[in-house]
Design an enzyme around this catalytic site. Structure first.
Site, mmCIF file in Angstrom:
data_model
loop_
_atom_site.group_PDB
_atom_site.id
_atom_site.type_symbol
_atom_site.label_atom_id
_atom_site.label_comp_id
_atom_site.label_asym_id
_atom_site.label_seq_id
_atom_site.Cartn_x
_atom_site.Cartn_y
_atom_site.Cartn_z
ATOM 1 N N HIS A 48 34.919 -2.728 25.542
ATOM 2 C CA HIS A 48 35.782 -2.039 26.519
ATOM 3 C C HIS A 48 35.432 -2.484 27.937
ATOM 4 C CE1 HIS A 48 36.427 1.773 23.785
ATOM 5 N NE2 HIS A 48 37.352 0.853 23.552
ATOM 6 N N ASN B 186 41.021 6.157 21.373
ATOM 7 C CA ASN B 186 40.687 6.184 19.939
ATOM 8 C C ASN B 186 39.266 5.692 19.752
ATOM 9 O OD1 ASN B 186 42.941 7.216 18.571
ATOM 10 N ND2 ASN B 186 44.062 5.344 19.086
ATOM 11 N N ARG C 166 45.126 15.202 19.995
ATOM 12 C CA ARG C 166 46.078 16.311 20.117
ATOM 13 C C ARG C 166 46.150 17.116 18.831
ATOM 14 N NH1 ARG C 166 50.246 12.261 22.820
ATOM 15 N NH2 ARG C 166 49.105 11.027 21.311
ATOM 16 N N ARG D 181 43.295 -11.025 25.215
ATOM 17 C CA ARG D 181 42.138 -10.125 25.124
ATOM 18 C C ARG D 181 41.314 -10.538 23.910
ATOM 19 N NH1 ARG D 181 41.654 -3.948 23.125
ATOM 20 N NH2 ARG D 181 39.520 -3.684 23.777
ATOM 21 N N LEU E 59 37.528 7.251 27.063
ATOM 22 C CA LEU E 59 37.716 8.063 25.856
ATOM 23 C C LEU E 59 39.123 7.856 25.314
ATOM 24 C CD1 LEU E 59 36.157 11.349 27.332
ATOM 25 C CD2 LEU E 59 34.963 9.475 26.166
ATOM 26 N N ASN F 112 47.240 -9.056 22.971
ATOM 27 C CA ASN F 112 46.080 -8.436 22.327
ATOM 28 C C ASN F 112 46.350 -8.459 20.827
ATOM 29 O OD1 ASN F 112 44.044 -6.841 21.395
ATOM 30 N ND2 ASN F 112 44.461 -5.100 22.742
ATOM 31 N N ARG G 49 35.490 6.524 14.065
ATOM 32 C CA ARG G 49 34.150 5.914 13.999
ATOM 33 C C ARG G 49 33.071 6.952 14.280
ATOM 34 N NH1 ARG G 49 35.360 1.153 18.140
ATOM 35 N NH2 ARG G 49 37.580 1.443 17.790
ATOM 36 N N GLU H 289 44.214 -2.146 31.137
ATOM 37 C CA GLU H 289 43.549 -3.391 30.745
ATOM 38 C C GLU H 289 44.465 -4.597 30.877
ATOM 39 O OE1 GLU H 289 42.333 -0.966 27.368
ATOM 40 O OE2 GLU H 289 40.568 -2.241 27.211
HETATM 41 P P1 ADP Z 1 43.318 3.313 22.245
HETATM 42 O O1 ADP Z 1 41.827 3.418 22.173
HETATM 43 O O2 ADP Z 1 43.958 3.056 20.918
HETATM 44 O O3 ADP Z 1 43.837 2.471 23.382
HETATM 45 P P2 ADP Z 1 44.244 5.573 23.833
HETATM 46 O O4 ADP Z 1 43.406 5.264 25.022
HETATM 47 O O5 ADP Z 1 45.712 5.455 23.966
HETATM 48 O O6 ADP Z 1 43.762 4.809 22.541
HETATM 49 O O7 ADP Z 1 43.881 7.087 23.388
HETATM 50 C C1 ADP Z 1 44.406 7.660 22.261
HETATM 51 C C2 ADP Z 1 43.890 9.092 22.170
HETATM 52 O O8 ADP Z 1 44.320 9.817 23.328
HETATM 53 C C3 ADP Z 1 44.418 9.864 20.956
HETATM 54 O O9 ADP Z 1 43.369 10.575 20.340
HETATM 55 C C4 ADP Z 1 45.405 10.820 21.583
HETATM 56 O O10 ADP Z 1 45.515 12.015 20.853
HETATM 57 C C5 ADP Z 1 44.778 11.079 22.915
HETATM 58 N N1 ADP Z 1 45.769 11.643 23.835
HETATM 59 C C6 ADP Z 1 46.873 11.036 24.332
HETATM 60 N N2 ADP Z 1 47.581 11.917 25.079
HETATM 61 C C7 ADP Z 1 46.914 13.105 25.042
HETATM 62 C C8 ADP Z 1 47.120 14.405 25.589
HETATM 63 N N3 ADP Z 1 48.181 14.667 26.358
HETATM 64 N N4 ADP Z 1 46.200 15.354 25.331
HETATM 65 C C9 ADP Z 1 45.123 15.095 24.567
HETATM 66 N N5 ADP Z 1 44.875 13.898 24.010
HETATM 67 C C10 ADP Z 1 45.747 12.918 24.238
#
Ligand code: ADP
Length: 400
Positions: A183, A214, A286, A94, A212, A13, A244, A386
């Protein structure tokens, strides 16, 4: 570890300043090497990868994607066998934007690389980086089939009323403006897993998937086919995301432009300084929750806007589908955050949606049900994968 990679697919990716990779077995999903190479082109790059006993992190200058992919090769050799001897059967790439050209995983040849490059106007940050990733990986592994898997492909089935923007038809056609969705690999994988989990046939289910992370997107899926999704021409439309904005009145852009902001500044604002970050100063969920816990009012508003938008899409898709059998949360926030899952479906008992508090709180990495027994709608949490989905698609196509 060395035998572990036999029969695996190298999933690449390649982003604008990063390369994520994973050596994954297409039957088991087992990963024998994985890592992230980021801050490519910056004075100090960062490499994080898994090895036998844990996680390694290094900070070195990574000049360009070519140097980054060379590092992937070195890491694979370090944790197992040299790349060319690792028993890799295919490379899965990807690709963000397949435009109106690619609807299926596609074996990569020079013409395909050119077409992906030609679609760069629709994804100026992503497709050029994807192309570089393909070119370098083909040089490193010239005798192995390379397969492109498109983030837009699953949404090819959107009906015209969902994919069409209500703007002048001629202008739209001239500029290939329509809703493509993103996605897709995740929405397809997760909806398939949800059906498996329930022991139901995909063809008989109406599903809403909430990815849900980033980036964030929602989809409405009928019988395994997507009928709507929240992202559009670009991954900017729809839900509130880490940085975003998601949906805004297009008039906001005109207003900012007339007030003196250049198009690149507006792009930067909406893509990198909006969403949770724009509202609260932090984009990580977080960190946002920690601020909410401290009584920070901006963070509390950001959370409320995020949940409000999510509920709006859930409501829209419930009606579009004419009722739903299963709602599934996935992505970093969807898989881990108890509050968002609770609040986005709160008070919907009269629509047959009831989340069970204890099930929602259960600490698990596996696919699981969080709805109450009396809930007509099944509410699930299904971890997305993915890389596994791309590996499976690549192997299905090349038939190894
Ligand atoms: P990407 O879209 O970059 O693949 P991810 O699917 O890994 O991202 O999601 C990242 C998000 O998930 C961040 O906002 C992170 O804070 C949130 N996240 C990861 N673990 C937790 C948790 N234990 N509690 C709350 N949010 C979390």
């Amino acid at each position: 570890m060395s035998e572990g990679s036999e029969g695996s697919v190298l999933v690449v990716n390649s982003g604008s300043s990063s390369i994520k990779f994973q050596l994954v077995h297409p039957d088991t999903g087992k990963s024998s090497a994985s890592g992230l190479i980021e801050r490519i082109g910056e004075p100090e790059g960062r490499i994080v990868y898994h090895h036998r006993t844990g996680l390694a992190e290094r900070h070195v200058h990574i000049a360009d994607h070519r140097a980054g992919l060379k590092m992937v090769s070195d890491i694979v050799a370090e944790v197992g066998r040299p790349l060319r001897e690792a028993g890799i059967v295919a490379v899965g790439h990807r690709i963000v934007h397949g435009g109106d050209v690619f609807y299926e995983p596609t074996i990569i040849d020079d013409a395909v690389v050119q077409s992906i490059s030609d679609l760069s106007a629709l994804a100026p940050l992503h497709n050029p980086a994807n192309v570089i990733g393909i070119e370098v990986a083909r040089e490193e592994l010239p005798d192995i089939p390379h397969v492109a898997v498109f983030d837009t492909a699953f949404f090819h089935t959107l009906p015209a009323e969902a994919s069409t923007y209500a703007i002048d038809r001629t202008v739209a056609q001239e500029h290939a403006i329509r809703r493509y969705g993103f996605h897709g690999t995740s929405h397809q994988y997760v909806s398939g897993r949800a059906a498996e989990f329930l022991g139901r046939d995909l063809s008989e289910l109406n599903q809403i998937v909430l990815h849900l992370g980033n980036g964030a997107s929602a989809s409405a899926i009928r019988g395994g086919l997507a009928i709507d999704t929240s992202m559009g021409l670009t991954p900017l439309e729809g839900l509130v995301m880490g940085t975003r904005s998601g949906d805004v009145d297009p008039g906001v852009i005109l207003h900012l432009h007339r007030s003196g902001m250049g198009v690149d500044q507006i792009d930067d604002l909406l893509n990198r300084h909006s969403g949770l970050k724009g509202l609260s100063g932090v984009n990580d969920f977080r960190a946002l929750l920690a601020l909410v816990g401290e009584g920070d009012e901006d963070a509390a508003l950001a959370y409320d806007v995020y949940v409000h938008r999510l509920r709006k899409y859930i409501g829209a898709y419930l009606v579009e589908l004419g009722g739903v059998d299963v709602i599934t949360f996935t992505g970093g926030v969807g898989e881990n955050n108890v509050d968002v899952r609770r609040d986005s479906l709160a008070g919907l008992g009269r629509l047959g949606i009831v989340v069970d508090d204890d099930r929602n709180r259960a600490d698990s990495r596996d696919a699981r049900r969080i709805s109450a027994d009396e809930s007509d709608v099944q509410v699930l949490v299904v971890p997305t994968n993915e890389e596994f989905a791309i590996a499976r698609a690549a192997v299905e196509l090349v038939g190894v």
